[in-house]
Scaffold this motif. Structure first.
Motif, PDB file in Angstrom:
ATOM      1  N   LEU A  34       0.869  -1.170   0.000  1.00 57.80           N
ATOM      2  CA  LEU A  34       0.000   0.000   0.000  1.00 57.80           C
ATOM      3  C   LEU A  34       0.906   1.220   0.000  1.00 57.80           C
ATOM      4  N   VAL A  35       0.819   2.031  -1.048  1.00 53.63           N
ATOM      5  CA  VAL A  35       1.697   3.185  -1.200  1.00 53.63           C
ATOM      6  C   VAL A  35       0.874   4.414  -1.561  1.00 53.63           C
ATOM      7  N   ALA A  36       1.449   5.600  -1.338  1.00 48.37           N
ATOM      8  CA  ALA A  36       0.745   6.852  -1.618  1.00 48.37           C
ATOM      9  C   ALA A  36       0.553   7.068  -3.118  1.00 48.37           C
ATOM     10  N   ASN A  37       1.606   6.902  -3.897  1.00 44.21           N
ATOM     11  CA  ASN A  37       1.503   7.088  -5.341  1.00 44.21           C
ATOM     12  C   ASN A  37       2.599   6.274  -6.015  1.00 44.21           C
ATOM     13  N   PRO A  38       2.237   5.150  -6.614  1.00 50.62           N
ATOM     14  CA  PRO A  38       3.263   4.283  -7.180  1.00 50.62           C
ATOM     15  C   PRO A  38       3.876   4.790  -8.473  1.00 50.62           C
ATOM     16  N   GLY A  39       3.228   5.721  -9.154  1.00 50.67           N
ATOM     17  CA  GLY A  39       3.717   6.148 -10.458  1.00 50.67           C
ATOM     18  C   GLY A  39       3.448   5.068 -11.497  1.00 50.67           C
ATOM     19  N   ALA A  40       3.855   5.332 -12.722  1.00 43.52           N
ATOM     20  CA  ALA A  40       3.625   4.379 -13.813  1.00 43.52           C
ATOM     21  C   ALA A  40       4.689   3.282 -13.791  1.00 43.52           C
ATOM     22  N   ASN A  41       4.230   2.039 -13.889  1.00 47.36           N
ATOM     23  CA  ASN A  41       5.140   0.906 -13.948  1.00 47.36           C
ATOM     24  C   ASN A  41       4.418  -0.219 -14.684  1.00 47.36           C
ATOM     25  N   ARG A  42       4.894  -0.562 -15.865  1.00 44.57           N
ATOM     26  CA  ARG A  42       4.230  -1.577 -16.688  1.00 44.57           C
ATOM     27  C   ARG A  42       4.257  -2.960 -16.061  1.00 44.57           C
ATOM     28  N   LYS A  43       5.133  -3.186 -15.105  1.00 42.49           N
ATOM     29  CA  LYS A  43       5.252  -4.505 -14.487  1.00 42.49           C
ATOM     30  C   LYS A  43       4.281  -4.696 -13.317  1.00 42.49           C
ATOM     31  N   LEU A  44       3.580  -3.621 -12.939  1.00 38.33           N
ATOM     32  CA  LEU A  44       2.690  -3.690 -11.780  1.00 38.33           C
ATOM     33  C   LEU A  44       1.271  -3.281 -12.151  1.00 38.33           C
ATOM     34  N   ILE A  45       0.323  -3.844 -11.442  1.00 42.66           N
ATOM     35  CA  ILE A  45      -1.075  -3.452 -11.569  1.00 42.66           C
ATOM     36  C   ILE A  45      -1.435  -2.665 -10.315  1.00 42.66           C
ATOM     37  N   THR A  46      -2.038  -1.500 -10.499  1.00 41.64           N
ATOM     38  CA  THR A  46      -2.411  -0.681  -9.350  1.00 41.64           C
ATOM     39  C   THR A  46      -3.923  -0.510  -9.287  1.00 41.64           C
ATOM     40  N   THR A  47      -4.425  -0.400  -8.082  1.00 43.28           N
ATOM     41  CA  THR A  47      -5.834  -0.142  -7.831  1.00 43.28           C
ATOM     42  C   THR A  47      -5.927   0.901  -6.729  1.00 43.28           C
ATOM     43  N   LYS A  48      -6.653   1.970  -6.984  1.00 47.86           N
ATOM     44  CA  LYS A  48      -6.839   3.008  -5.973  1.00 47.86           C
ATOM     45  C   LYS A  48      -7.795   2.486  -4.907  1.00 47.86           C
ATOM     46  N   VAL A  49      -7.374   2.515  -3.648  1.00 46.98           N
ATOM     47  CA  VAL A  49      -8.227   2.031  -2.562  1.00 46.98           C
ATOM     48  C   VAL A  49      -8.795   3.175  -1.724  1.00 46.98           C
ATOM     49  N   SER A  50      -8.201   4.366  -1.826  1.00 46.83           N
ATOM     50  CA  SER A  50      -8.758   5.523  -1.140  1.00 46.83           C
ATOM     51  C   SER A  50      -8.159   6.784  -1.737  1.00 46.83           C
ATOM     52  N   GLU A  51      -8.753   7.910  -1.391  1.00 46.86           N
ATOM     53  CA  GLU A  51      -8.262   9.200  -1.854  1.00 46.86           C
ATOM     54  C   GLU A  51      -8.315  10.165  -0.679  1.00 46.86           C
ATOM     55  N   SER A  52      -7.221  10.858  -0.467  1.00 52.38           N
ATOM     56  CA  SER A  52      -7.137  11.779   0.666  1.00 52.38           C
ATOM     57  C   SER A  52      -6.730  13.156   0.189  1.00 52.38           C
ATOM     58  N   PRO A  53      -7.241  14.189   0.841  1.00 53.34           N
ATOM     59  CA  PRO A  53      -6.797  15.536   0.477  1.00 53.34           C
ATOM     60  C   PRO A  53      -5.361  15.759   0.943  1.00 53.34           C
ATOM     61  N   LEU A  54      -4.717  16.703   0.324  1.00 52.46           N
ATOM     62  CA  LEU A  54      -3.365  17.093   0.695  1.00 52.46           C
ATOM     63  C   LEU A  54      -3.498  18.370   1.506  1.00 52.46           C
ATOM     64  N   TYR A  55      -2.917  18.398   2.693  1.00 56.53           N
ATOM     65  CA  TYR A  55      -3.090  19.528   3.598  1.00 56.53           C
ATOM     66  C   TYR A  55      -1.877  20.445   3.602  1.00 56.53           C
ATOM     67  N   VAL A  56      -2.134  21.714   3.763  1.00 57.57           N
ATOM     68  CA  VAL A  56      -1.100  22.730   3.954  1.00 57.57           C
ATOM     69  C   VAL A  56      -1.246  23.232   5.383  1.00 57.57           C
ATOM     70  N   VAL A  57      -0.140  23.300   6.091  1.00 51.44           N
ATOM     71  CA  VAL A  57      -0.159  23.823   7.452  1.00 51.44           C
ATOM     72  C   VAL A  57       0.426  25.236   7.400  1.00 51.44           C
ATOM     73  N   LEU A  58      -0.356  26.208   7.873  1.00 53.96           N
ATOM     74  CA  LEU A  58       0.038  27.611   7.818  1.00 53.96           C
ATOM     75  C   LEU A  58      -0.110  28.253   9.188  1.00 53.96           C
ATOM     76  N   PRO A  59       0.703  29.263   9.484  1.00 54.31           N
ATOM     77  CA  PRO A  59       0.477  29.991  10.733  1.00 54.31           C
ATOM     78  C   PRO A  59      -0.838  30.778  10.641  1.00 54.31           C
ATOM     79  N   GLU A  60      -1.462  31.022  11.761  1.00 59.02           N
ATOM     80  CA  GLU A  60      -2.726  31.767  11.779  1.00 59.02           C
ATOM     81  C   GLU A  60      -2.584  33.145  11.150  1.00 59.02           C
TER      82      GLU A  60
END
Length: 112
Positions: A34-60
């Motif tokens: 289980l990886v965040a983003n495997p990228g393209a690889n012809r030797k592997l089959i990938t299946t998306k199992v979930s999707e999460s937002p990407l967060y930015v942490v900022l000072p108030e």
């Protein structure tokens, strides 16, 4: 790990960097990863199992903190702190040349 419904299944958990897990899958050292983003690889089959937002942490005090989401363009003048490339290659690529992907947006989480 013991799963009573699957008594003949052996599960070994391990944590590693995505490129290392992909390498081990490619050379049959692992059966699954289980990886965040495997990228393209012809030797592997990938299946998306979930999707999460990407967060930015900022000072108030940041002018961006009041926005519900921000784009890469919004962040162009901000200082970025990232993991090394091996830990998260996609984020390193975004920070170095990400202006080509201005449609990417980040969620501003005010709970932090």
């Amino acid at each position: 790990m013991h799963l009573p419904l699957y008594p003949n299944l052996n599960v070994h958990l391990r944590s590693d960097f995505t490129p290392d897990l992909i390498h081990d899958l490619t050379f049959s050292k692992l059966d699954l990863a289980l990886v965040a983003n495997p990228g393209a690889n012809r030797k592997l089959i990938t299946t998306k199992v979930s999707e999460s937002p990407l967060y930015v942490v900022l000072p108030e005090t940041s002018s961006l903190a009041s926005k519900g989401s921000v784009t890469l363009s919004d962040l162009s003048d901000e200082r970025w702190i990232l993991f090394e490339r091996k830990a998260h290659p996609d984020m390193t690529t975004l920070s170095c040349g990400g202006q080509r992907r201005k449609k990417l947006s980040f969620v501003v989480d005010k709970r932090c």
